[in-house]
Design an enzyme around this catalytic site. Structure first.
Site, PDB file in Angstrom:
ATOM      1  CG  ASN A 123      -0.297  -0.187   3.036  1.00 25.58           C
ATOM      2  OD1 ASN A 123       0.608  -0.514   2.150  1.00 25.58           O
ATOM      3  ND2 ASN A 123      -1.328   0.831   3.373  1.00 25.58           N
TER       4      ASN A 123
ATOM      5  CD  GLU B  54      -5.378  -6.126  -1.017  1.00 25.67           C
ATOM      6  OE1 GLU B  54      -6.301  -6.426   0.010  1.00 25.67           O
ATOM      7  OE2 GLU B  54      -5.190  -4.750  -1.273  1.00 25.67           O
TER       8      GLU B  54
END
Length: 140
Positions: A40, A53
């Protein structure tokens, strides 16, 4: 659960840029035998950042990949760090409903072993769209 994906997700988490939330997340996915990882990345216009992701998916696409075979996600704390709604839809774009989704803790211990279908039931994906003449081929 494959230890190489867990190791890649754990390493990615350590690279996270999370000065505002202090919540580091790492993700590693496998596509055609190749591991792609992401973390992130936050910014001052919080919450306008990138999820781990999404970062891993971007790395896969940049490398020419189009299909996720499995994914491991690691967050901070002991509760399973499941993908946000937007990332569930991103995973659906490149993964089948039976995509294995494994969530581990910061020590690499399995917290949740599930599928994309369980996380995103009744999903709408690329297979729902009908190709029309003149539409761009997505490469899948």
């Amino acid at each position: 659960m494959t230890t190489d994906l867990v190791a890649a997700a754990l390493a990615a988490r350590l690279r996270a840029y999370a000065p505002y939330s202090r919540f580091q997340v790492g993700a590693a996915l496998r596509c055609d035998g190749v591991i792609h990882a992401g973390c992130n990345v936050e910014n001052a216009a919080y919450p306008q950042g990138n999820c781990a992701e999404a970062s891993a998916i971007s790395a896969m696409v940049m490398a020419g990949g189009r299909r996720i075979d499995e994914i491991v996600i690691v967050g901070s704390g002991e509760a399973p760090c499941t993908p946000c709604g937007g990332c569930r839809q991103r995973l659906r774009e490149f993964g089948a409903p039976e995509l294995p989704v494994r969530i581990v803790n910061a020590q690499g211990e399995l917290l949740l072993d599930t599928t994309l279908e369980a996380l995103l039931p009744w999903s709408f994906g690329p297979d729902h769209l009908v190709s029309r003449p003149g539409q761009e081929d997505t490469g899948r």
